[in-house]
Each structure stands twice: as C-alpha cells, then as structure tokens.
Design an enzyme around this catalytic site. Structure first.
Site, PDB file in Angstrom:
ATOM      1  N   HIS A 204       1.168  -1.692  -0.061  1.00  9.46           N
ATOM      2  CA  HIS A 204       0.335  -0.179  -0.141  1.00  9.46           C
ATOM      3  C   HIS A 204       0.850   0.982  -0.040  1.00  9.46           C
ATOM      4  CE1 HIS A 204      -3.449   2.122   1.323  1.00  9.46           C
ATOM      5  NE2 HIS A 204      -3.050   2.993   2.324  1.00  9.46           N
ATOM      6  N   GLU A 205       1.730   1.293   1.017  1.00  7.37           N
ATOM      7  CA  GLU A 205       3.071   2.585   1.233  1.00  7.37           C
ATOM      8  C   GLU A 205       3.256   2.235  -0.439  1.00  7.37           C
ATOM      9  OE1 GLU A 205       1.914   4.559   3.674  1.00  7.37           O
ATOM     10  OE2 GLU A 205       0.573   2.952   5.132  1.00  7.37           O
ATOM     11  N   HIS A 208       1.906   4.065  -2.909  1.00 10.49           N
ATOM     12  CA  HIS A 208       1.591   5.672  -3.370  1.00 10.49           C
ATOM     13  C   HIS A 208       3.322   6.072  -3.392  1.00 10.49           C
ATOM     14  CE1 HIS A 208      -2.135   6.397  -0.753  1.00 10.49           C
ATOM     15  NE2 HIS A 208      -1.474   5.859   0.347  1.00 10.49           N
ATOM     16  N   HIS A 214      -5.880   7.045  -2.337  1.00 14.09           N
ATOM     17  CA  HIS A 214      -6.861   6.280  -2.337  1.00 14.09           C
ATOM     18  C   HIS A 214      -7.868   6.002  -3.115  1.00 14.09           C
ATOM     19  CE1 HIS A 214      -4.704   6.969   2.366  1.00 14.09           C
ATOM     20  NE2 HIS A 214      -4.274   5.608   1.763  1.00 14.09           N
TER      21      HIS A 214
END
EC number: 3.4.24.-
Length: 765
Positions: A204-205, A208, A214
């Site tokens: 997830h990070e 980013h 998101h």
C-alpha cells in the site's frame, strides 16, 4: 542529594523538550513539513466547519489514545496511525508543500473523475527504482523485500536494492506507516513502523510512492459507498474529501472496492463498533479494506500509466485483460480468468468452466482447506446467470480473510463481492457469466464448511438437462498454494472424492486411458455428486497437471464420444490415511547466531486419519554469525550534565559503538548551547530591562554565576539513527558493583549461548 536534585532538573528539562515537541513527524524528517502541517490544519478546519464541527487537535489526540487501548485491529494502516491523525493526510500520506497548497484551494475547483497523481514532475522517469533500508532488523527487511517482489510481479517496475540512482525510496522504522504520493526527488522516506509489518501495508505505501491516491477519494465514489458522517471522529472529516483533476487521474479504470488502496470500513471512527463507510451494495461490505496484496485494478493503474510502451504490440485480450508488460506474449487477466487472451477460466485444480441450464445445478466447496484457491466460471451465452447461496460458512472477519468471492458485474476489472459472514439474497449477473472464487488463508482452521450454491440460466438459449452431464460437486485441495511472492505449484497433490476419501499419488484412479483433450479439460478435475450415476473421473497418478489449452472446453461442448464412453472402473480408496504434501517452511526463529529453527507441517487425510510419522518437520537455519553493530551512524548528539553526576550514571547504550566519541571534558556553562525551549528572552534579562538593577538583584546574579561556574558541565556524546521523530535517552544510577567498562563482545555476541563462531558460521559446542 545534590546529585539527585541535578538529575531531576536534567530529566525535567528533557521532559519539557518532549512536551513542547509533540510532533510524531519532525520538520527535519520531511522537508518543509512544519508549513505543510499548518496548511493541513487549515484544510481540516475548513472541512470540519462544513459538518458544524470545530477542529480540535487535542480532542482528536485524546480519542485516538483511547482507541489505542482497544485490542481491535482492522489490519490496515488506520489502526497503527491513530496517533498521527493530526500529522498526516488521509491516515498515511505525507504531502509536499505544493500538494498541500493545491489541497487547500481545490474545494472550489471543477470536479472530475480522478485518482492517480497527474503531475508529470511526480512521475518516475525510469522503470527501475533504487531503494535502500535505513536501519531495521533483518526480518523487517525481508518482509519489505517480499512486498517489493509482490509489486514487481504485478507491474513493470523493477526495484534495485542499494542502487545508485539519485531518486529512490528509503524504507525506515518510523512512527507508523506513511509515504509521499509520487516521486518527490531524492531518497524519499517510506515509513514502515511497528504494527505495519504486513505485505499488504508495505505494498500500500509503495503504491503511494508510485503515484496512487486512496481509492475512496475518487470523485465517483458516491456511486459505490456512502460516508456515515455522524460516526467520524469530529475534526477528521477532511480525510474523506474527494480528489479533483488538479491532483489525480483515474486513467479510465472503474472503482474497485477490493483495492489495496481503499479505506477500511471503520477508518476514523470514534467507536470501533461503528462503520464510517457503507457500501451501496451491502454484499461488498466485507470486501473494502483488504491488505492481502495488489488487486488486478491496482496493478492495471500503474501499468497503464507507465508500461503501455513496454511491449511492441498489443494483444487482443478479452474480459478487460491487457498485454502483460512482464510477458508480452500473454495477456494479464482479471481474477477468475486465464488463458493466453483471458478467454478461459483461471486455471486451478478445483473448479472449472460450467454452463448453466434452465434447471438448478449445485456447487459445494466442501471443507475449506488452508491456502485453498478454486475458481469456477458459470456461463449462459446470450442470457444471465442466477446464483442462490444455501450456505456461507467461513470465519467472519472485517474484511474477509477466507471467503467466497462472486463477480457478477458486466465489467471484469474490479474485485467481486467477498462473502464470509452473511448469506446473500439471489444474485443475478449483469452479463452472461459469473465467476466464483474460493480462497482460504494459510492458517485457516479446520472445520469451516465453505459454501453451497445453486445456479441456473435466465434468458438466452439455456441447455435442457437432458443434454448435459450430471451435476458436479467439487473439492478444495489446490494444486497451487499462495506464498508471499505469489502462487506456486505443488506437484502431484492428493486427489479427493466428494466423501473426503483420498487417492494418493501412487494409486491409479482408473484403468481407462483418457485422451489428452480430456486431461486438459477442466471438467476432468471435477467429480460427480453422490446422486450421479457415473463414478468420479480422476487424473491418473502418472500424469502431471496441465494448464488448459487456449480454447476453453465447456461441459456442454464435449464430444458425443465423451458423453457415451463406457463407465471407467476406479480403484476404491483404501481405508488407511495418507499424508498431504509438506507446507512451506516457517520464518527462522532467529536472524543469526546458529540456534535458529524453522518448521513446516503436513496434514493427514482419509481413512482413520492416523498416518505414520510426525506431522512436524524441523530444521536448523541462519547459522551465520551475527554482525556487530556498524559504527558511523548518521547523527551525533550530546547530553549536558554536571560532571560529578555524569560519572555515576549508566546510559541505555555505550560509546563502544563508536570509539571516536569521547567525553570532551570540562566546559563552562556560559559557552554551552543549552536547549532552546522557546523564542522568549531569559527571565533575568527581561527583569534587567524593566527594573533598574538593585544591589540585591546584582548580588543574587553574582551568586548564581558563581554556582554555575563551580558546577561545571560535562558532555556525554552519543550516536543515534536519524531522522527520528522521537529520541529517548535512558539514564539510571550505576550499581556500586558495576565496572565502568562493559565488554563490547558481551553486549553484542556473534553466536547464541552454547555456539562458537568459526569463519563467520556458528557451530554448536
């Protein structure tokens, strides 16, 4: 007593510095972040007013600390980052100054459907990204490497550890889990703190950092979810704002409730029993917030942005697949689909392709096995498919961990509805097919019954029951098992009958020789239900499982010869039990030193479930000697204390880590740069300016200077890993019996107790 008083004063001074600087992310960690936080506070204040609330950071912090006392965890970064709610945007995003300025002014901008970062200056110029670690233990590093491999398998980027590029990623053990969005230049930080240790959160990070916002911040999100405003912690409403064309782009991809970038259902809730996000279609409620890994749509976003020119030609992919940038000769397919052009069902040893008829047929998963992965595709050309569940029996979790997923929408890119808690009503497909996916976690407990459903054709040209083969029940034992780096193939797994009996790999399941077409046909991996007149068709033990051919073999399209062939004779499974294949090795219990062990297990199936031997296998691991801590850390520090007190104190670490750091002896207090708590002038200076100096005041000042001169300060130098958001210094009085020179080797042994290092390897004594 005098030394104790000095110690109290010093500790109070350190505590005061800690209180004044309550930020978890310091300005020297992220460039210009003090100014960013001011803009962020203005943004939160603006959105709180829209709901009739005030933005009170202290109240938000109190609620976050109270929530931290709860044992509840939704397995997302939201749980870990509660204390950072006032520090970051949308739970885990570190904004640059231009992004923060754009964020504050965007509310009056025209809105459009956007979700990935559109500024070319934030794009990564190369498809190879350097990364490095900033401290952290080896198990933590291995987790991040596994997550990076997972990302690499799904996108065209390659990551090079300790590469020489100027721009790259620096993973470190910060406070919580957070990252920038897109490339910001230099070695940008990706914080994977304690509590963030999962493949999904690291992925997830990392996404980013590659440029994804998101999922729930998309402008079209209101068509798929609703925000329950009265359940959101007051003052944090700005974390549910939608993006605009100024800072994101959806790249033409649909909304994905199963995206690894989607908030969990309870994000920013003030009460753990309340959901702040409700899905419009309630069947997707336990789908949002998954952190198992990238969804098909997550990877497609990155590949569409960066990888469209990797392959020289585009393949005619079906079902919304696209040319795989990591293998230009195949299509990358949505979950549930397979084949070169995504024209078939995804290959698994259980499941297959089915054709619906006007009467109901039944699918039973059986007991859910660990790492189960089964896929069915139910078709009704020219019509729709109706699915009715009779049973959904999994461990209920939010989001689902083990589940049955149903993909019934006409678009195939998004994740389907994952069911593990509630029994849904009748589901009717939007198109002419439905995908059913069964997934079990590696630690799935034995006893969950999975699902039972029945399906039929609605409209179209359904096939009458007289022209189809009997209804098929299925098994859940996979040929493929999931690992941190993807799905791997298990050779010659046991074969199962519907009643649970097992055919081991050294048993012939039938004397009848099947054609190669039948072996490739997914239907040969199915066994008829107990109500069928035909016995099970099982793969011969000497045949290796094969992937389906490019043309999908549907049950309704079998040759007449296959429908009328003689009934094969089968070998009845013996009453004795048999072992399954060994599972994966566990992580080593020690990172180094020689005393580490790893284990793996296997299961006993069939018969009386009594198998010879042990179900546990143990092996030594990580015999290499432990590396001593390296010297030359980035930041140096010093602590100023009275010299007579310094000699009596023990510290949490010692200067053997860096012999160059010595005590520098005496120094006059007037020349020492004492900590600056605020910008105010000292009190005695203000007094001098306001009141004329009296004899009493001058006498008092003289005595104070004499005391300071007599009580000379010494400095204790130390090293620490930086950047850091919180520096803790531990001090205590030395015991009378303790010497002043602890052995370095005793503090950092190379091997475990009872082991001796020889040429970098630890051997048992």
């Amino acid at each position: 007593m005098k030394s104790q008083a000095c110690l109290k004063v010093c500790l109070a001074l350190i505590g005061l510095v800690s209180i004044v600087s309550t930020a978890y992310i310091a300005n020297d960690v992220v460039s210009d972040y003090a100014e960013v936080k001011e803009l962020l506070a203005a943004f939160y204040r603006k959105h709180a007013k829209k709901y009739g609330h005030d933005y009170d950071p202290a109240a938000i912090q109190a609620i976050a600390e109270n929530m931290d006392k709860s044992v509840k965890n939704d397995k997302t970064e939201a749980t870990v980052n509660r204390k950072l709610w006032n520090e970051v945007f949308e739970n885990d995003i570190i904004l640059t100054l231009p992004q923060a300025e754009s964020l504050l002014s965007e509310s009056n901008s025209p809105r459009s459907r956007r979700q990935a970062h559109p500024d070319p200056r934030n794009f990564w110029p190369n498809l190879t990204i350097s990364y490095e670690f900033y401290g952290g233990e080896e198990t933590w590093r291995q987790l991040i490497r596994s997550a990076i491999r997972h990302v690499e398998q799904n996108v065209c980027f390659k990551f090079k550890e300790n590469g020489g590029d100027r721009d790259g990623l620096r993973y470190y053990r910060g406070n919580g889990c957070w990252s920038n969005v897109g490339r910001v230049g230099g070695r940008q930080l990706v914080s994977i703190g304690y509590g963030c240790d999962s493949l999904g959160i690291v992925s997830h990070e990392t996404l980013h950092a590659l440029g994804l916002w998101h999922e729930q911040s998309r402008d079209d999100r209101d068509n798929f979810i609703s925000i329950v405003a009265d359940k959101i912690t007051r003052g944090t409403e700005g974390n549910f704002a939608k993006r605009t064309a100024a800072n994101s782009d959806n790249l033409g991809q649909p909304y994905d409730l199963g995206s690894v970038m989607h908030y969990g259902a309870k994000s920013f809730a003030y009460d753990w029993s309340s959901d702040t996000i409700k899905t419009r279609d309630w069947r997707y409620q336990n789908t949002i917030g998954q952190r198992d890994g990238l969804s098909f749509k997550d990877a497609k976003m990155i590949n569409t942005r960066y990888c469209s020119n990797v392959c020289q030609r585009s393949l005619p992919c079906l079902n919304e697949g696209y040319t795989d940038p990591n293998n230009c000769g195949r299509c990358r397919c949505p979950s549930g689909y397979g084949g070169t052009y995504c024209e078939t069902v995804e290959y698994t040893s259980c499941g297959g392709s089915l054709t619906a008829s006007s009467s109901y047929k039944k699918i039973e998963s059986g007991i859910v096995q660990p790492d189960a992965n089964c896929v069915w595709r139910i078709r009704n050309p020219g019509g729709n498919v109706e699915v009715m569940f009779d049973q959904v029996n999994f461990q209920c979790a939010d989001p689902c961990q083990s589940y049955v997923e149903v993909k019934y929408l006409s678009q195939k890119t998004s994740t389907g509805a994952r069911l593990c808690c509630s029994l849904p009503s009748v589901i009717r497909s939007e198109g002419d097919d439905v995908i059913i996916i069964l997934r079990g976690t590696p630690n799935t407990a034995v006893g969950w019954r999975g699902f039972t459903l029945k399906y039929r054709a609605i409209g179209g040209t359904p096939i009458t029951p007289a022209t189809v083969r009997p209804t098929y029940a299925t098994t859940t034992r996979p040929y493929w098992t999931r690992t941190a780096s993807g799905w791997i193939h298990i050779k010659n797994p046991p074969l199962y009958k519907p009643d649970g009996q097992i055919y081991t790999s050294d048993e012939q399941s039938a004397e009848t020789k099947y054609s190669s077409e039948e072996l490739y046909d997914p239907s040969t991996f199915l066994s008829p239900s107990s109500s069928s007149a035909s016995p099970a068709l099982l793969l011969p033990s000497d045949a290796s499982p094969q992937r389906p051919s490019a043309q999908e073999h549907d049950l309704s399209q079998l040759s007449q010869n296959a429908l009328t062939r003689p009934t094969p004779t089968t070998t009845v499974a013996p009453d004795t039990a048999s072992w399954s294949a060994w599972g994966e090795w566990s992580a080593c219990s020690q990172p180094c030193g020689g005393c580490g062990t790893k284990t793996r297990v296997r299961a006993c199936y069939g018969g009386n479930q009594v198998c010879p031997g042990s179900n546990l296998d143990r092996e030594s691991c990580n015999a290499h000697a432990c590396a001593k801590p390296k010297k030359g850390m980035i930041c140096n520090g010093r602590l100023l204390l009275p010299c007579d007190l310094l000699a009596k104190l023990n510290f949490g670490s010692n200067n053997y880590l860096n012999p160059k750091l010595k005590q520098s002896g005496f120094a006059r207090s007037s020349t020492l740069p004492l900590p600056r708590i605020s910008q105010r002038k000292p009190v005695f200076v203000n007094e001098l300016e306001v009141h004329p100096p009296t004899e009493r005041f001058l006498s008092s000042s003289t005595r104070r200077v004499k005391r300071q001169t007599a009580n000379r300060f010494c400095e204790k130098r130390f090293i620490y890993q930086c950047p850091t958001a919180l520096l803790t210094i531990q001090m205590e009085y030395k015991p009378d019996t303790q010497g002043t020179n602890d052995a370095y080797f005793q503090q950092y042994p190379e091997c475990c107790s009872g082991y001796t290092p020889r040429r970098g390897v630890c051997y048992k004594n």
